[in-house]
Structures are given as C-alpha cells and as structure tokens.
Design a protein around this motif. Structure first.
Motif, PDB file in Angstrom:
ATOM      1  N   ARG A  90       0.852  -1.190   0.000  1.00  0.00           N
ATOM      2  CA  ARG A  90       0.000   0.000   0.000  1.00  0.00           C
ATOM      3  C   ARG A  90       0.882   1.230   0.000  1.00  0.00           C
ATOM      4  N   PHE A  91       0.658   2.091  -1.000  1.00  0.00           N
ATOM      5  CA  PHE A  91       1.466   3.299  -1.119  1.00  0.00           C
ATOM      6  C   PHE A  91       0.535   4.507  -1.120  1.00  0.00           C
ATOM      7  N   GLU A  92       0.770   5.431  -0.242  1.00  0.00           N
ATOM      8  CA  GLU A  92      -0.094   6.592  -0.065  1.00  0.00           C
ATOM      9  C   GLU A  92      -1.566   6.175  -0.051  1.00  0.00           C
ATOM     10  N   GLY A  93      -1.830   5.113   0.683  1.00  0.00           N
ATOM     11  CA  GLY A  93      -3.210   4.677   0.903  1.00  0.00           C
ATOM     12  C   GLY A  93      -3.798   3.795  -0.185  1.00  0.00           C
ATOM     13  N   GLN A  94      -3.056   3.568  -1.271  1.00  0.00           N
ATOM     14  CA  GLN A  94      -3.639   2.771  -2.348  1.00  0.00           C
ATOM     15  C   GLN A  94      -2.909   1.447  -2.521  1.00  0.00           C
ATOM     16  N   GLU A  95      -3.667   0.406  -2.796  1.00  0.00           N
ATOM     17  CA  GLU A  95      -3.081  -0.922  -2.981  1.00  0.00           C
ATOM     18  C   GLU A  95      -2.489  -1.018  -4.393  1.00  0.00           C
ATOM     19  N   LEU A  96      -1.173  -1.288  -4.475  1.00  0.00           N
ATOM     20  CA  LEU A  96      -0.531  -1.321  -5.790  1.00  0.00           C
ATOM     21  C   LEU A  96      -0.595  -2.704  -6.437  1.00  0.00           C
ATOM     22  N   SER A  97      -0.645  -3.752  -5.601  1.00  0.00           N
ATOM     23  CA  SER A  97      -0.441  -5.091  -6.155  1.00  0.00           C
ATOM     24  C   SER A  97      -1.582  -5.503  -7.086  1.00  0.00           C
ATOM     25  N   THR A  98      -2.721  -4.859  -6.953  1.00  0.00           N
ATOM     26  CA  THR A  98      -3.839  -5.239  -7.809  1.00  0.00           C
ATOM     27  C   THR A  98      -4.134  -4.192  -8.878  1.00  0.00           C
ATOM     28  N   MET A  99      -3.311  -3.144  -8.933  1.00  0.00           N
ATOM     29  CA  MET A  99      -3.571  -2.063  -9.891  1.00  0.00           C
ATOM     30  C   MET A  99      -3.282  -2.487 -11.320  1.00  0.00           C
ATOM     31  N   SER A 100      -4.038  -1.914 -12.235  1.00  0.00           N
ATOM     32  CA  SER A 100      -3.793  -2.189 -13.650  1.00  0.00           C
ATOM     33  C   SER A 100      -2.631  -1.326 -14.136  1.00  0.00           C
ATOM     34  N   GLY A 101      -2.143  -1.643 -15.325  1.00  0.00           N
ATOM     35  CA  GLY A 101      -1.000  -0.938 -15.882  1.00  0.00           C
ATOM     36  C   GLY A 101      -1.196   0.565 -15.956  1.00  0.00           C
ATOM     37  N   ASN A 102      -2.398   0.962 -16.353  1.00  0.00           N
ATOM     38  CA  ASN A 102      -2.654   2.386 -16.542  1.00  0.00           C
ATOM     39  C   ASN A 102      -2.638   3.169 -15.227  1.00  0.00           C
ATOM     40  N   GLU A 103      -3.318   2.591 -14.230  1.00  0.00           N
ATOM     41  CA  GLU A 103      -3.329   3.225 -12.905  1.00  0.00           C
ATOM     42  C   GLU A 103      -1.912   3.295 -12.348  1.00  0.00           C
ATOM     43  N   LEU A 104      -1.167   2.201 -12.573  1.00  0.00           N
ATOM     44  CA  LEU A 104       0.193   2.137 -12.048  1.00  0.00           C
ATOM     45  C   LEU A 104       1.055   3.235 -12.643  1.00  0.00           C
ATOM     46  N   ARG A 105       0.842   3.467 -13.928  1.00  0.00           N
ATOM     47  CA  ARG A 105       1.659   4.467 -14.598  1.00  0.00           C
ATOM     48  C   ARG A 105       1.467   5.838 -13.926  1.00  0.00           C
ATOM     49  N   GLN A 106       0.259   6.108 -13.525  1.00  0.00           N
ATOM     50  CA  GLN A 106       0.003   7.358 -12.814  1.00  0.00           C
ATOM     51  C   GLN A 106       0.695   7.360 -11.452  1.00  0.00           C
ATOM     52  N   MET A 107       0.625   6.218 -10.763  1.00  0.00           N
ATOM     53  CA  MET A 107       1.255   6.128  -9.437  1.00  0.00           C
ATOM     54  C   MET A 107       2.764   6.287  -9.531  1.00  0.00           C
ATOM     55  N   ARG A 108       3.346   5.821 -10.636  1.00  0.00           N
ATOM     56  CA  ARG A 108       4.806   5.843 -10.769  1.00  0.00           C
ATOM     57  C   ARG A 108       5.371   7.247 -10.724  1.00  0.00           C
ATOM     58  N   ARG A 109       4.524   8.214 -10.997  1.00  0.00           N
ATOM     59  CA  ARG A 109       5.006   9.589 -10.872  1.00  0.00           C
ATOM     60  C   ARG A 109       5.442   9.876  -9.449  1.00  0.00           C
ATOM     61  N   ARG A 110       4.814   9.187  -8.513  1.00  0.00           N
ATOM     62  CA  ARG A 110       5.076   9.453  -7.100  1.00  0.00           C
ATOM     63  C   ARG A 110       6.215   8.598  -6.553  1.00  0.00           C
ATOM     64  N   MET A 111       6.622   7.548  -7.309  1.00  0.00           N
ATOM     65  CA  MET A 111       7.646   6.636  -6.803  1.00  0.00           C
ATOM     66  C   MET A 111       8.684   6.410  -7.893  1.00  0.00           C
ATOM     67  N   GLN A 112       9.921   6.628  -7.553  1.00  0.00           N
ATOM     68  CA  GLN A 112      10.977   6.492  -8.552  1.00  0.00           C
ATOM     69  C   GLN A 112      12.099   5.608  -8.035  1.00  0.00           C
ATOM     70  N   ILE A 113      12.996   5.248  -8.952  1.00  0.00           N
ATOM     71  CA  ILE A 113      14.124   4.399  -8.551  1.00  0.00           C
ATOM     72  C   ILE A 113      15.433   4.984  -9.072  1.00  0.00           C
ATOM     73  N   ILE A 114      16.470   4.877  -8.266  1.00  0.00           N
ATOM     74  CA  ILE A 114      17.828   5.230  -8.698  1.00  0.00           C
ATOM     75  C   ILE A 114      18.636   3.939  -8.655  1.00  0.00           C
ATOM     76  N   PHE A 115      19.359   3.667  -9.740  1.00  0.00           N
ATOM     77  CA  PHE A 115      20.058   2.386  -9.838  1.00  0.00           C
ATOM     78  C   PHE A 115      21.509   2.480  -9.414  1.00  0.00           C
ATOM     79  N   GLN A 116      22.073   1.284  -9.198  1.00  0.00           N
ATOM     80  CA  GLN A 116      23.465   1.187  -8.775  1.00  0.00           C
ATOM     81  C   GLN A 116      24.440   1.675  -9.833  1.00  0.00           C
TER      82      GLN A 116
END
Ligand SMILES: Nc1ncnc2c1ncn2[C@@H]1O[C@H](COP(=O)(O)OP(=O)(O)OP(=O)(O)O)[C@@H](O)[C@H]1O
Ligand SMILES: Nc1ncnc2c1ncn2[C@@H]1O[C@H](COP(=O)(O)OP(=O)(O)O)[C@@H](O)[C@H]1O
Ligand code: SF4
Ligand code: SF4
Ligand SMILES: [Mg+2]
Ligand SMILES: [Mg+2]
Lengths: 342, 339
Positions: A90-116
């Motif tokens: 659950r991220f900012e109150g929303q369950e990610l594991s069941t989200m569809s691709g489109n919803e996830l894409r919107q959520m990804r704005r809020r979560m990012q990754i920096i690689f090694q």
C-alpha cells in the motif's frame, strides 16, 4: 548545522502516523524452469519470502544484507516493476499489487528508482537533457518546449550539474556526475518516494560522500522518503533513520539505526556488523570478530526452520523445526526474528 | 629485519589510441621481510599497474615500464628474462586477484590447476602433488578437500574460489604475496573469513604481503604500513597508526573525512572532496591533487600547480623517518611549509 543532527531533529518531527508505504507479507518467487522444448517449472527462487514493514513519510529506511538476499527484488516488487507473487503493497493509501498498468503508470510519478550502475542505467544515445526530460514527455508535462528546458536546467542545477552540459551524452560524464543525472531524472516528476538501489556502490570513495550529501539535502528540501538499499553498513548508519536486515528473502531484524547497531539482537546482524572493517587500526586491533562459517544457502532451497540455522553460532534444536521464528518486538521499536530472542 | 623488496622510481605508461595514459609516475617504496603493506587509492590511481609492473605482467604493447628498478633478493626483476621471471612468479612471489574466476581456468579441475604449479616449481609427481594440493585446500578451510580436487571452478562459491586462489598462491611457500582487491567482490561476512585466513597463514608462512584495496577499513586491520596513492603517485605513507591516526596529506585527510563510521552515529555531515579523480591521460606537472585540494585553495599555494612536491618525511615524525608525504603544506602545522 550538520545534516546528521538535522536528521535526528527531522526524525522527531516525523509524524509516526503518516505511513507512506505499508508492505505486508510480500513474496516474490521466480520460477526455475527446465526442459528445452517444453519448459516446465521445477522449482522457485524465493527471492522475497514474506516480509512486512512500513515507511514513514520523510524518513530513510535502510535495507541491508549480503548479495542475493533479496534487497533489489524487494525494491522492484514494491514499485511493481516485478508483480508480487503474494502479499500487499500500500502506497499513499492505495493498494498497488492489484492495480492495472494504466493506474500504475500514474502512481509511478510518485515513486521512482535510482540504480546502482550509473553507466548501465543511462541510454548512451540520449543527451542529458533528453534523459532528464523523458519522464516529463511520457507523462505529458510541459508541452511547451521552452518551459520544459528551463525546468530541466533547474533540475540539473539542483543536483549539482552545470546546465551548460545539457546537450552532452552520458559517456562525457564521470561516474559521480552520471549518478547525479540519474537522480535528476528520478526527481523530474516530483516523486514523494524513491527507491535507491545501491546508489553509491559503483562510485569512487571520494565521490560517494558527494552523492550522499546531495541525497540528504534533497530529502530535507523536498521532504522525500527513501528506501536506501546498500551493503555498506557504515553508510547506512549515517544516512538512515531505521534499518531492516535481510537474510535469504526475510527480514531478520528491524529498528532505529543507532539502536540496531549498538544493540544488535539477531546472531546474523551481530556477525554482519562485526565483520565490517573500521578505518581505525586502534579499533581494529582490539576488535572481537564473530566469524560465521560457510556460505549463504540457495534461495531456491532454503533450510527448514530458521533460515540462518546452517551458519548460526548459537543455534539449538528448536531452530530446525517449523515454523521459523516470527519477527517480534524484542525492545521498543526493535524487531527480531530469532528463537533465542524473546 | 632486512629489506625484501626495494622499488625505485617506477614509471609505467600505456600508449593507447586515445593518447598516453600516465598510469604510474615515479613510485618508490621498500618492503621488509614479513611486513604487510596496504596500498590504498581510488580506481585508476595506479595500484594494480604498479604491482603488475613489479611482477613483469604489464601487457606490452600498449604498456611500457619507462624506468625504475625492482630489487628482490639482490636481483632487479625488471631486467630478468621472461622465463626467469616465470620461475619467480608463483614460487617466490605469488599474486591473487579480485576475481578468482578470471584467474582460474574454467575447463580444468581445481586439482589439476594446483598440482600443475607444484609439479613445475617443486618437481613433485602426480600422487605427491595431489596429496599436497588436498592439504593446501584443507588448510584454507575447504571441507572434504581430497574429493573436491576433481571439481571445476564453477562448482565453488566466490569465497571458496578465493580460498582456492590463496591455496595456489601459497603452494610453493612464497616470500611475498601480492593480493589485489582479493575481497572486493565478496560479501562482508565472507571477506572477514578470508582476511582472518590470510592473517593466520601469513604468520605461519612468515610471508611479506602487499594488500591492494580501495577500502581503508580493510587495511586498517591487517597492514603494518599504509601507502596512499593518487594519480599514479604516492601521496602519503607510514605505519598504519601514523596514516590513520595522524594523517598529514590533504587527500588522505579528505578520504578519511568522507567515510562514515560504523562505530559512531556520525554527528557530522560527511566532508566531501569536490571534483572527480584525475584524467590519467594528462601528464601531471604539479601535484595531481591540486584541482581538488582545499588546502591549496585556503593557503593560495600557486606552486602546487606546476611544481611536484617531493615525497619527504613529515615534521615531527617520531624519529624513524618512515612517515612520508608528498605535499607543499603540512596540515597538522596548519600552515604551508617551505612555500
Ligand atoms: N592495459 C591498459 N591499457 C591502457 N590503460 C591502462 C591499462 N591498464 C591500466 N591502465 C590505466 O592505468 C591507470 C592506472 O590503472 P590501475 O589499474 O593501476 O588502477 P587501480 O588503482 O588498480 O584502480 P582500481 O581500483 O580500479 O583497480 C588507469 O588510468 C588505467 O585506466
Ligand atoms: N529476474 C530474476 N529471475 C530469477 N531469479 C532472480 C531474478 N532476480 C533476482 N533473482 C534471484 O533472487 C535472489 C535475490 O536477488 P536480489 O533481490 O537481486 O538480491 P540483492 O539485491 O539482495 O543482491 C537471488 O538469488 C537472485 O539470483
Ligand atoms: S532462530 Fe536459531 S538458528 Fe535462527 S538465528 Fe536464532 S538461534 Fe540462530
Ligand atoms: S601539494 Fe598542494 S595541491 Fe597537493 S595536496 Fe599539498 S597543498 Fe594540496
Ligand atoms: Mg541488488
Ligand atoms: Mg586495480
């Protein structure tokens, strides 16, 4: 004022009820297949095997453990770059594991990754400007080219890159500068949460402090939350508020950094911390090391009972029996999974 | 104690298509019998190239040892013929590398690889050398050693492969072991196992050792003496207590300051060294650290740009003259000396 002092004051100012991320019983298994023509599954790598924790807005949670213990898989499964085998994120109150691709894409704005690896993670054929602005284009922010460029230049400035270099390519930059490009790109969409997967491991020692200081400054300024994945335990103590120690896909110990480092309870954490060399011959000369024998078992075939029972210096009968030890609060805010600790 | 290895004025360059790489620019040091020297420095500072040079292992072309002498037991290794050098390598001087997989032959069993050198250097027959190989594997902590002689490298874990390399390195009782980042690819608990093993074997065999690493923590626990390299030169060298406890060179000081400590909660922000490591394709005229040096800036030391500071004993060194550094200033005095 030093940033560590600020970090501590910041810790006080954190709202413990403002949970940005809640991970519950998360599992990620990778199938092992055999057969040349007909692939069939013959087993599974239990990269992440049932972990639970939460992250408070504005804090840095460290995730440590030896290579292959599941740190990166945890980070990626949280961001849904891998879909979980089981469990909830659950991220900012929303369950990610069941989200569809489109919803996830919107959520990804809020979560990012920096690689090694700042060398491998940047497209060599794109200029810095296009690398940093790509997320803006994908999410159709700033349709005005001029505005977009100004925004990118401001971002470059923020991470300590001269905007003059906006049209240069990654190979023209040093490792530390490339990592700054990766950070600028991650910040482009103004995320609230960043998974930093070994962001300094590939950098020279003298460059690591630059990148860590930058990450701390950005955190204070933008109220960022970090999941900081690392195997450098000294750096984790410096940058993190709390730390989770992983072994073979599970969290074996979790708590505030100073508490865990000063009073490690799990035999694995104790061995791990005692193995880290300190750049001080006086300390080294008088140090007692706990040397644990043997190697990490394969996550495709973890031991029955406690995962650490093949190497643990203080194992006893119970450690070989199911169920494996639960993660319990052994001291205030300090969680441990070991039959010896109650 | 007598001097085992005496390196003087070593200069190594690589002539590549992108230009000349000034990899090692005048390195001199001594190593006593049984002593452990830790060479630390960032990537590209010339640690590996200087040790490869003294083993006669610089690929040529593009590399060339431009000058220097490497005296080892009365001979200058740099003047030896390849087959003379081959006899020294493995027998008198052994080397272990970061990635054991690249130094082990993947298609030969572990046993074949260890016995090969025993046959070459010690003239043993097959059954003698197999017995000795199993003893060596047993000594480095590989369980069930005799049976594992017939396994291939990929059947061993990273830590075990490094143990095999150590066993091979020690097989002929060398006087000097050069270890180039032998634990960098390993996890920290495995690193601790290997360090413990090497310490114990070093005493047993009474070897001298050169341990190359970028991790200052690793050498703090094993080295008698530390040599800090930057831009192909020695910046500072001394006993490990001198270099860690009383560092005088701005680069050493900067490196130590940029490291967080495991054993304290770290009240302070990490002091960072600005800029990035030097491009080794430029011939350094002055001090290689000048572009990043805050001491130069603070004291406005112009000569740092074009005059190479000599490697000299620091002020009030404690008498034995072994604490040396290459800098126009002495930061402990808080002033620039001889400016
Ligand atoms: N075969 C080669 N051809 C061209 N340049 C080389 C070669 N080998 C080394 N160099 C260059 O020589 C310089 C010193 O390299 P060296 O390998 O000694 O560094 P190092 O201190 O061991 O670094 P690391 O910590 O990365 O192992 C570097 O600039 C490197 O790029
Ligand atoms: N895409 C994948 N397919 C199969 N196995 C994987 C994959 N990614 C990781 N693993 C395995 O999962 C385990 C945990 O890996 P990882 O999360 O990368 O560990 P860490 O980041 O802690 O080093 C390892 O055994 C690894 O080999
Ligand atoms: S449960 Fe047993 S084997 Fe596991 S860490 Fe505790 S004592 Fe060791
Ligand atoms: S010689 Fe000058 S530039 Fe070099 S380390 Fe000393 S003060 Fe700094
Ligand atoms: Mg990883
Ligand atoms: Mg090297």
């Amino acid at each position: 004022m030093s940033s560590q002092v600020m970090a501590r004051e910041k810790r006080k100012s954190l709202d413990e009820n403002d949970v940005i991320l809640e991970v519950t019983d998360l599992k990620k298994y990778f199938p092992i297949s055999a057969g040349i023509v007909f692939q069939r599954q013959v087993g599974a790598v239990r990269a992440v095997d049932g972990i639970s924790f939460h992250v408070i807005r504005g804090e840095t949670l460290g995730l440590v453990g030896e290579s292959g213990c599941g740190k990166s898989t945890t980070g990626r499964t949280i961001l849904q770059l891998y879909r979980p085998t089981e469990g909830s994120v659950r991220f900012e109150g929303q369950e990610l594991s069941t989200m569809s691709g489109n919803e996830l894409r919107q959520m990804r704005r809020r979560m990012q990754i920096i690689f090694q690896d700042p060398f491998a993670s940047l497209n060599p054929r794109m200029t810095v400007g296009s690398i940093v602005s790509e997320p803006l284009q994908i999410h159709k922010i700033y349709s005005n080219k001029k505005e977009r460029q100004q925004y990118v230049e401001a971002l470059m400035e923020k991470v300590g890159l001269n905007p003059y270099f906006i049209n240069r390519y990654p190979h023209e930059f040093s490792g530390g500068q490339r990592q700054r490009i990766g950070i600028a790109r991650a910040l482009a969409l103004e995320p609230s949460f960043i998974v930093a997967d070994e962001p300094i491991s590939a950098l020279d020692v003298s460059i690591q402090a630059q990148v860590v200081n930058l990450m701390e400054e950005l955190q204070d300024e933008l109220n960022l939350t970090y999941l900081f994945i690392a195997h450098d335990l000294s750096m984790v103590r410096h940058i993190c508020d709390r730390v989770a120690v992983m072994y073979l896909g599970k969290i074996v110990e979790l708590g505030p950094v100073d508490e865990v480092y000063d009073n490690p309870q799990h035999p694995y954490t104790q061995a791990l911390l005692s193995a880290v060399p300190v750049p001080d011959p006086q300390v080294e000369d008088s140090r007692q090391r706990i040397i644990i024998s043997g190697d990490l078992p394969s996550p495709a075939n973890p031991p029955t009972g406690c995962n650490f029972n093949t190497r643990c210096p203080v194992r006893f009968d119970l450690c070989f029996e199911e169920p494996d030890p639960p993660l319990i609060e052994a001291r205030p805010d300090h969680f441990v999974s070991c039959h010896r600790v109650t | 104690m007598s001097v085992l290895l005496d390196v003087k004025d070593l200069i190594v360059r690589f002539y590549t298509q992108e230009g000349t790489v000034y990899a090692v620019n005048g390195v001199s040091f001594e190593l006593e019998e049984g002593e452990t020297l830790g060479i630390v420095g960032e990537s590209g500072s010339g640690k590996s190239v200087s040790s490869l040079a003294l083993m006669g292992l610089i690929p040529s072309p593009p590399g060339k040892v431009e000058s220097g002498t490497v005296m080892f037991e009365g001979r200058d290794l740099l003047t030896l013929k390849p087959d003379q050098m081959r006899l020294i390598r493995g027998k008198e001087i052994a080397m272990i590398f970061q990635d054991p997989m690249t130094s082990l032959n993947p298609v030969l069993t572990i046993g074949t690889q260890i016995t090969e050198s025993l046959k070459l250097h010690e003239g043993m027959n097959t059954s003698q050398s197999r017995k000795r190989a199993a003893d060596l594997l047993d000594m480095v902590g590989i369980p069930d050693a005799y049976r594992r002689l017939d396994d291939y490298p990929h059947q061993f874990s990273g830590g075990m492969r490094q143990r095999v390399m150590i066993a091979m390195g020690l097989s002929c009782n060398p006087k000097l072991l050069i270890a180039d980042e032998p634990t960098t690819a390993l996890d920290v608990t495995i690193q601790a196992q290997i360090i413990e093993l090497v310490k114990q074997l070093k005493d047993e065999f009474n070897m001298a050792m050169i341990w190359i690493t970028h991790d200052l923590g690793v050498v703090a626990g094993i080295a008698d003496r530390i040599q800090v390299m930057y831009g192909g030169r020695i910046m500072e060298s001394g006993s490990s207590h001198e270099v860690f406890g009383d560092s005088r060179h701005p680069y050493t000081e900067g490196l130590l300051g940029s490291l967080p400590r495991l054993d304290s909660s770290g009240e302070e922000k990490l002091t960072q060294i600005e800029g990035s490591p030097p491009d080794m394709r430029n011939e350094p005229s002055g001090c290689p650290f000048a572009p990043r040096c805050d001491v130069r800036e603070e004291f406005n030391l112009e000569k740092c740009w074009d005059q190479r500071p000599p490697l000299e004993t620091v002020a009030d060194d404690g008498g034995d003259g072994t604490h040396v550094m290459s800098c126009w200033a002495d930061i402990r005095e808080g002033v620039a000396e001889n400016v």
